[in-house]
Design a protein around this motif. Structure first.
Motif, PDB file in Angstrom:
ATOM      1  N   MET A  67       0.083  -4.388  -6.668  1.00 45.94           N
ATOM      2  CA  MET A  67       0.640  -5.005  -5.456  1.00 45.94           C
ATOM      3  C   MET A  67       0.376  -4.087  -4.272  1.00 45.94           C
ATOM      4  N   VAL A  68       0.038  -4.667  -3.140  1.00 37.21           N
ATOM      5  CA  VAL A  68      -0.177  -3.899  -1.914  1.00 37.21           C
ATOM      6  C   VAL A  68       0.643  -4.535  -0.802  1.00 37.21           C
ATOM      7  N   PHE A  69       1.423  -3.725  -0.103  1.00 40.88           N
ATOM      8  CA  PHE A  69       2.230  -4.280   1.004  1.00 40.88           C
ATOM      9  C   PHE A  69       2.471  -3.218   2.063  1.00 40.88           C
ATOM     10  N   VAL A 124       0.881   0.440   1.366  1.00 39.51           N
ATOM     11  CA  VAL A 124       1.027   1.150   0.103  1.00 39.51           C
ATOM     12  C   VAL A 124       0.626   0.283  -1.092  1.00 39.51           C
ATOM     13  N   LEU A 125       0.026   0.946  -2.074  1.00 42.11           N
ATOM     14  CA  LEU A 125      -0.361   0.306  -3.333  1.00 42.11           C
ATOM     15  C   LEU A 125       0.610   0.746  -4.419  1.00 42.11           C
ATOM     16  N   VAL A 126       1.118  -0.202  -5.192  1.00 39.65           N
ATOM     17  CA  VAL A 126       1.935   0.148  -6.351  1.00 39.65           C
ATOM     18  C   VAL A 126       0.975   0.477  -7.499  1.00 39.65           C
ATOM     19  N   THR A 127       1.130   1.660  -8.083  1.00 40.63           N
ATOM     20  CA  THR A 127       0.251   2.077  -9.185  1.00 40.63           C
ATOM     21  C   THR A 127       1.035   2.036 -10.504  1.00 40.63           C
ATOM     22  N   GLU A 128       0.368   2.393 -11.578  1.00 45.01           N
ATOM     23  CA  GLU A 128       1.017   2.407 -12.905  1.00 45.01           C
ATOM     24  C   GLU A 128       2.161   3.418 -12.942  1.00 45.01           C
ATOM     25  N   GLY A 178     -13.813  -8.295   4.581  1.00 44.16           N
ATOM     26  CA  GLY A 178     -12.787  -9.191   4.025  1.00 44.16           C
ATOM     27  C   GLY A 178     -11.582  -8.476   3.447  1.00 44.16           C
ATOM     28  N   TYR A 179     -11.579  -7.157   3.542  1.00 48.34           N
ATOM     29  CA  TYR A 179     -10.429  -6.380   3.076  1.00 48.34           C
ATOM     30  C   TYR A 179      -9.619  -5.899   4.283  1.00 48.34           C
ATOM     31  N   TYR A 180      -8.322  -6.158   4.239  1.00 48.87           N
ATOM     32  CA  TYR A 180      -7.463  -5.860   5.383  1.00 48.87           C
ATOM     33  C   TYR A 180      -6.682  -4.569   5.202  1.00 48.87           C
ATOM     34  N   SER A 181      -6.506  -3.882   6.316  1.00 52.67           N
ATOM     35  CA  SER A 181      -5.633  -2.706   6.341  1.00 52.67           C
ATOM     36  C   SER A 181      -4.778  -2.785   7.598  1.00 52.67           C
ATOM     37  N   ASP A 182      -3.641  -2.119   7.573  1.00 51.24           N
ATOM     38  CA  ASP A 182      -2.652  -2.284   8.649  1.00 51.24           C
ATOM     39  C   ASP A 182      -1.720  -1.077   8.656  1.00 51.24           C
ATOM     40  N   SER A 183      -1.686  -0.347   9.777  1.00 47.18           N
ATOM     41  CA  SER A 183      -0.701   0.730   9.905  1.00 47.18           C
ATOM     42  C   SER A 183      -0.431   0.996  11.377  1.00 47.18           C
ATOM     43  N   HIS A 240       4.863  -6.955   4.911  1.00 43.72           N
ATOM     44  CA  HIS A 240       4.185  -8.081   4.270  1.00 43.72           C
ATOM     45  C   HIS A 240       3.180  -7.605   3.238  1.00 43.72           C
ATOM     46  N   GLY A 241       2.925  -8.464   2.286  1.00 47.29           N
ATOM     47  CA  GLY A 241       1.805  -8.232   1.399  1.00 47.29           C
ATOM     48  C   GLY A 241       0.541  -8.270   2.227  1.00 47.29           C
ATOM     49  N   ILE A 242      -0.497  -7.582   1.752  1.00 47.62           N
ATOM     50  CA  ILE A 242      -1.765  -7.519   2.507  1.00 47.62           C
ATOM     51  C   ILE A 242      -2.895  -7.273   1.522  1.00 47.62           C
ATOM     52  N   GLY A 243      -4.089  -7.689   1.873  1.00 39.32           N
ATOM     53  CA  GLY A 243      -5.227  -7.422   1.000  1.00 39.32           C
ATOM     54  C   GLY A 243      -6.412  -8.275   1.370  1.00 39.32           C
ATOM     55  N   LEU A 244      -6.472  -9.450   0.763  1.00 44.98           N
ATOM     56  CA  LEU A 244      -7.574 -10.361   1.051  1.00 44.98           C
ATOM     57  C   LEU A 244      -7.234 -11.260   2.221  1.00 44.98           C
TER      58      LEU A 244
END
Ligand code: MF3
Ligand code: CO
Length: 290
Positions: free
Chosen positions: A238-240, A278-282, A143-148, A210-214
């Motif tokens: 955020m992941v996009f 990419v994931l936005v981190t702190e 159920g977790y999506y990845s895309d590259s 696009h946003g991506i994840g679930l």
């Protein structure tokens, strides 16, 4: 009241108290919202458990693309790439996300030369000497999506096409440098657009990241033509994807009427695309998938 809320569970699903989790985050979001910035909705902010799932999915996606890069060769039908992606993804416990996605008939997109994106693998399309091809791979793992996606140069590719491929990759790198919390998606877009234009190329306007994840495609739409300081604010969790399509000639495109998927450049000149997730981190960002 406030105290109760602070002691309650955080909305992100981390299991931590709100006060120790997203309370400070919400304060910042609210401050930006009041200043009329476009802020991310809560439902696209990932917690640690979800991020861990996305990392696992991304590992598979990277391994599949690595496999393709080792086996892709001149004379191969793009259908064979589809077969590799299907089998490798399955072998690692994943499901190719494009397969049956809104009616998409194959497991991967293979876009050759003037095909901008969403090329459909076929028995009748053979990779020829001098071709440039994008292989766009996406995985659903638990159920977790990845895309590259990556570009491949087949045989002796002319210098002008090589330069296009190289510039498209640099565009992604320039965009990535702008990914940090409390910056804007327009900063990413601007860096990409400027680099493409400086090299005499144009970025496609109507198709983007696009946003991506679930889900395979979530909000926001990631444009490459909006202005610096505009667009959605980037926030930790955020992941996009960043996946600019860079055209050698016109940015005008059209869609194949026969399959309603494949997009072509209007002038028939080549287009190149690389995609990262990419994931936005702190503190900045983490590339999950490339
Ligand atoms: N990276 C591409 C995109 O996000 C993958 C498309 S797969 C398809 O548009 F199934 F939608 F074609
Ligand atoms: Co994508």
């Amino acid at each position: 009241m406030k105290k109760l809320k602070e002691d309650g569970y955080c909305w992100c699903g981390s299991g931590k108290t709100y006060g120790s989790c997203h309370m400070e985050f919400d304060r910042k979001i609210e401050m930006y919202r009041k200043k009329f910035h476009k802020v991310p909705p809560r439902n696209i902010i990932k917690n640690e458990e979800q991020i861990a799932g996305l990392r696992e999915s991304s590992k598979i996606n990277i391994a599949v693309l690595d496999y393709v890069s080792e086996h892709i060769r001149e004379g191969m039908a793009t259908e064979e790439i589809d077969k590799m992606v299907y089998e490798q993804t399955k072998a690692m416990g994943g499901i190719p996300a494009p397969l049956n996605y809104e009616g998409f008939p194959k497991s991967v997109c293979t876009s050759v030369n003037e095909q901008v994106c969403h090329g459909i693998p076929s028995k009748k399309i053979w990779l020829q000497d001098g071709d440039i091809v994008n292989v766009d791979c996406s995985t659903n793992y638990k159920g977790y999506y990845s895309d590259s996606s990556r570009m491949f140069c087949i045989g002796n590719v002319p210098e002008d096409k090589r330069r296009l491929v190289k510039t498209a990759k640099e565009c992604v790198e320039k965009g990535l440098e702008e990914v940090k919390p409390w910056g804007h998606l327009g900063d990413v877009a601007n860096a990409i657009n400027m680099h493409a234009r400086a090299n005499g190329y144009k970025v496609v306007r109507d198709v983007g990241g696009h946003g991506i994840g679930l889900a395979f495609h979530e909000t926001p739409f990631v444009s490459y033509v909006i202005k610096k300081g505009t667009g959605m604010l980037m926030a930790p969790g955020m992941v996009f994807t960043i996946e600019p399509m860079v055209n050698m000639g016109t940015d005008k495109i059209y869609i194949d009427e026969n399959n309603n998927w494949t997009i072509y450049t209007d002038d028939g000149l080549p287009s190149a695309q690389w995609e990262i997730m990419v994931l936005v981190t702190e503190t900045g960002h983490e590339v999950l998938c490339w």
